[in-house]
Design a protein around this motif. Structure first.
Motif, PDB file in Angstrom:
ATOM      1  N   PHE A 218       0.848  -1.198   0.000  1.00  0.00           N
ATOM      2  CA  PHE A 218       0.000   0.000   0.000  1.00  0.00           C
ATOM      3  C   PHE A 218       0.888   1.254   0.000  1.00  0.00           C
ATOM      4  O   PHE A 218       0.629   2.221  -0.722  1.00  0.00           O
ATOM      5  N   GLU A 219       1.961   1.217   0.800  1.00  0.00           N
ATOM      6  CA  GLU A 219       2.904   2.361   0.827  1.00  0.00           C
ATOM      7  C   GLU A 219       3.463   2.626  -0.572  1.00  0.00           C
ATOM      8  O   GLU A 219       3.598   3.774  -0.985  1.00  0.00           O
ATOM      9  N   ARG A 220       3.782   1.548  -1.304  1.00  0.00           N
ATOM     10  CA  ARG A 220       4.339   1.723  -2.651  1.00  0.00           C
ATOM     11  C   ARG A 220       3.324   2.430  -3.556  1.00  0.00           C
ATOM     12  O   ARG A 220       3.677   3.292  -4.351  1.00  0.00           O
ATOM     13  N   ALA A 221       2.061   2.056  -3.418  1.00  0.00           N
ATOM     14  CA  ALA A 221       1.012   2.698  -4.224  1.00  0.00           C
ATOM     15  C   ALA A 221       0.899   4.183  -3.856  1.00  0.00           C
ATOM     16  O   ALA A 221       0.768   5.048  -4.739  1.00  0.00           O
ATOM     17  N   LEU A 222       0.965   4.468  -2.572  1.00  0.00           N
ATOM     18  CA  LEU A 222       0.852   5.865  -2.123  1.00  0.00           C
ATOM     19  C   LEU A 222       2.071   6.675  -2.573  1.00  0.00           C
ATOM     20  O   LEU A 222       1.945   7.846  -2.954  1.00  0.00           O
ATOM     21  N   ASP A 223       3.252   6.035  -2.551  1.00  0.00           N
ATOM     22  CA  ASP A 223       4.467   6.725  -3.021  1.00  0.00           C
ATOM     23  C   ASP A 223       4.338   7.050  -4.499  1.00  0.00           C
ATOM     24  O   ASP A 223       4.719   8.135  -4.941  1.00  0.00           O
ATOM     25  N   SER A 224       3.808   6.113  -5.262  1.00  0.00           N
ATOM     26  CA  SER A 224       3.655   6.343  -6.695  1.00  0.00           C
ATOM     27  C   SER A 224       2.706   7.524  -6.921  1.00  0.00           C
ATOM     28  O   SER A 224       2.967   8.407  -7.746  1.00  0.00           O
ATOM     29  N   PHE A 225       1.621   7.565  -6.158  1.00  0.00           N
ATOM     30  CA  PHE A 225       0.657   8.663  -6.278  1.00  0.00           C
ATOM     31  C   PHE A 225       1.332  10.008  -5.970  1.00  0.00           C
ATOM     32  O   PHE A 225       1.136  11.002  -6.689  1.00  0.00           O
ATOM     33  N   ALA A 226       2.133  10.033  -4.899  1.00  0.00           N
ATOM     34  CA  ALA A 226       2.742  11.295  -4.442  1.00  0.00           C
ATOM     35  C   ALA A 226       3.692  11.869  -5.494  1.00  0.00           C
ATOM     36  O   ALA A 226       3.929  13.069  -5.532  1.00  0.00           O
ATOM     37  N   LYS A 227       4.225  10.997  -6.365  1.00  0.00           N
ATOM     38  CA  LYS A 227       5.205  11.463  -7.361  1.00  0.00           C
ATOM     39  C   LYS A 227       4.543  11.980  -8.637  1.00  0.00           C
ATOM     40  O   LYS A 227       5.207  12.463  -9.535  1.00  0.00           O
ATOM     41  N   ARG A 228       3.236  11.844  -8.746  1.00  0.00           N
ATOM     42  CA  ARG A 228       2.592  12.201 -10.015  1.00  0.00           C
ATOM     43  C   ARG A 228       2.209  13.684 -10.072  1.00  0.00           C
ATOM     44  O   ARG A 228       1.957  14.292  -9.048  1.00  0.00           O
ATOM     45  N   GLN A 229       2.172  14.195 -11.282  1.00  0.00           N
ATOM     46  CA  GLN A 229       1.682  15.554 -11.439  1.00  0.00           C
ATOM     47  C   GLN A 229       0.287  15.471 -12.045  1.00  0.00           C
ATOM     48  O   GLN A 229       0.114  15.005 -13.181  1.00  0.00           O
ATOM     49  N   ARG A 230      -0.700  15.913 -11.303  1.00  0.00           N
ATOM     50  CA  ARG A 230      -2.091  15.851 -11.790  1.00  0.00           C
ATOM     51  C   ARG A 230      -2.387  17.175 -12.490  1.00  0.00           C
ATOM     52  O   ARG A 230      -2.403  18.226 -11.867  1.00  0.00           O
ATOM     53  N   ARG A 231      -2.645  17.089 -13.770  1.00  0.00           N
ATOM     54  CA  ARG A 231      -2.746  18.332 -14.540  1.00  0.00           C
ATOM     55  C   ARG A 231      -4.168  18.744 -14.882  1.00  0.00           C
ATOM     56  O   ARG A 231      -4.409  19.875 -15.219  1.00  0.00           O
ATOM     57  N   PHE A 232      -5.097  17.826 -14.844  1.00  0.00           N
ATOM     58  CA  PHE A 232      -6.503  18.157 -15.147  1.00  0.00           C
ATOM     59  C   PHE A 232      -6.637  19.001 -16.413  1.00  0.00           C
ATOM     60  O   PHE A 232      -7.395  19.972 -16.461  1.00  0.00           O
ATOM     61  N   GLY A 233      -5.882  18.658 -17.396  1.00  0.00           N
ATOM     62  CA  GLY A 233      -5.974  19.370 -18.676  1.00  0.00           C
ATOM     63  C   GLY A 233      -5.049  20.553 -18.815  1.00  0.00           C
ATOM     64  O   GLY A 233      -4.847  21.059 -19.920  1.00  0.00           O
TER      65      GLY A 233
END
Ligand code: IPE
Ligand code: IPE
Ligand code: MG
Length: 261
Positions: free
Chosen positions: A231-246
């Motif tokens: 679960f930590e690995r999934a959360l780490d992956s999320f934290a590294k993403r840039q959410r651009r919403f277009g």
């Protein structure tokens, strides 16, 4: 920003953080876990409940307020009747034995999906657990059972259509917001992170409408093996993403700098 009837529901760019506020999980791989361990499939489903316990605990520890779990899809009725029956028994037993524990831990439980197909005993247990835990605030735990994304959108459309026929709404004014407010998940924020275990990279008719801008995370780990570290690995992956919403990446960085100034 005031919403216009024809606004996209994804047009209002939300405040985003390093931690998701709403995690949704397609808990897949129980059967393969059982086969690998030379056990009957139901042993995999039972073992999967341990992973449920660990993700629930982790969400509370981390302060993630919404967790939604896909437990049984509208397509899962196609499985052999004996497996369906065992899954129903497991669902009933878990609702019966864990409702009080959920309540003691401050968890608000809700079930979404077409529950009319369940036995009256299961429907009663759902009502009882939802009622008991209704006011809890520590974690909003939603179980999707006999859930299908297409079912959800079409039942929402039916409700909008009846508002149009009763004159509460005009057909011209119907917008995304009208579908949204009738979805079975209307009380939940849009999901930030979808996790699917078990290696398949598909949505399997889960939250089709709601996943419009959700970050997707697929892992080979089978659901019964999905422990704290996974679960930590999934959360780490999320934290590294840039959410651009277009938007462009620079716009996103710019608005972060303004907020942090
Ligand atoms: C997910 O595990 C649980 C349910 C769909 C109820 P599966 O039972 O689909 O496990 P696999 O995909 O056969 O390994
Ligand atoms: C999706 O898993 C449904 C749940 C996890 C409850 P499935 O194992 O049923 O998905 P498909 O049929 O392989 O896509
Ligand atoms: Mg599966």
């Amino acid at each position: 920003m005031t919403k216009q009837p024809h606004d996209s529901s994804t047009q209002v760019v939300p405040d985003i953080g390093l931690l998701p506020a709403h995690v949704v999980i397609i808990m897949d791989g129980n059967g393969r876990w059982a086969r690998r361990n030379d056990l009957p499939r139901i042993a995999g489903h039972r073992r999967g409940l341990e992973s449920v316990r660990s993700v629930v605990k982790k969400c509370i520890d981390k302060g993630i307020p919404y967790l939604t779990l896909f437990a049984f899809s509208s397509e899962n009725w196609r499985r052999p009747p004996a497996e369906v029956q065992l899954l129903m028994d497991l669902f009933a037993n878990t609702l019966e034995s864990k409702a009080r524990k959920l309540h003691e831990n401050g968890i608000c439980l809700r079930v979404v999906g077409d529950t009319t197909r369940f036995s009256s005993k299961i429907r009663m247990l759902i009502n009882r657990a939802e009622h008991l835990t209704h006011d809890n605030k520590k974690l909003n735990l939603t179980i999707a059972a006999n859930y299908g994304g297409r079912w959800d959108i079409s039942q929402a459309c039916q409700k909008v259509a009846s508002e149009v026929s009763s004159g509460e709404l005009t057909a011209d004014s119907v917008g995304e917001h009208d579908i949204q407010r009738h979805l079975s998940t209307r009380f939940l924020p849009e999901p930030d992170l979808l996790i699917r275990t078990g290696g398949e990279q598909r949505i399997s008719n889960f939250l089709l409408w709601q996943l419009a801008y959700t970050e997707l995370y697929f892992t080979e780990t089978l659901w019964p093996d999905f422990n704290d570290e996974a679960f930590e690995r999934a959360l780490d992956s999320f934290a590294k993403r840039q959410r651009r919403f277009g938007q462009t990446g620079d716009q996103v960085l710019g608005s972060k700098q303004i907020k942090n100034a």
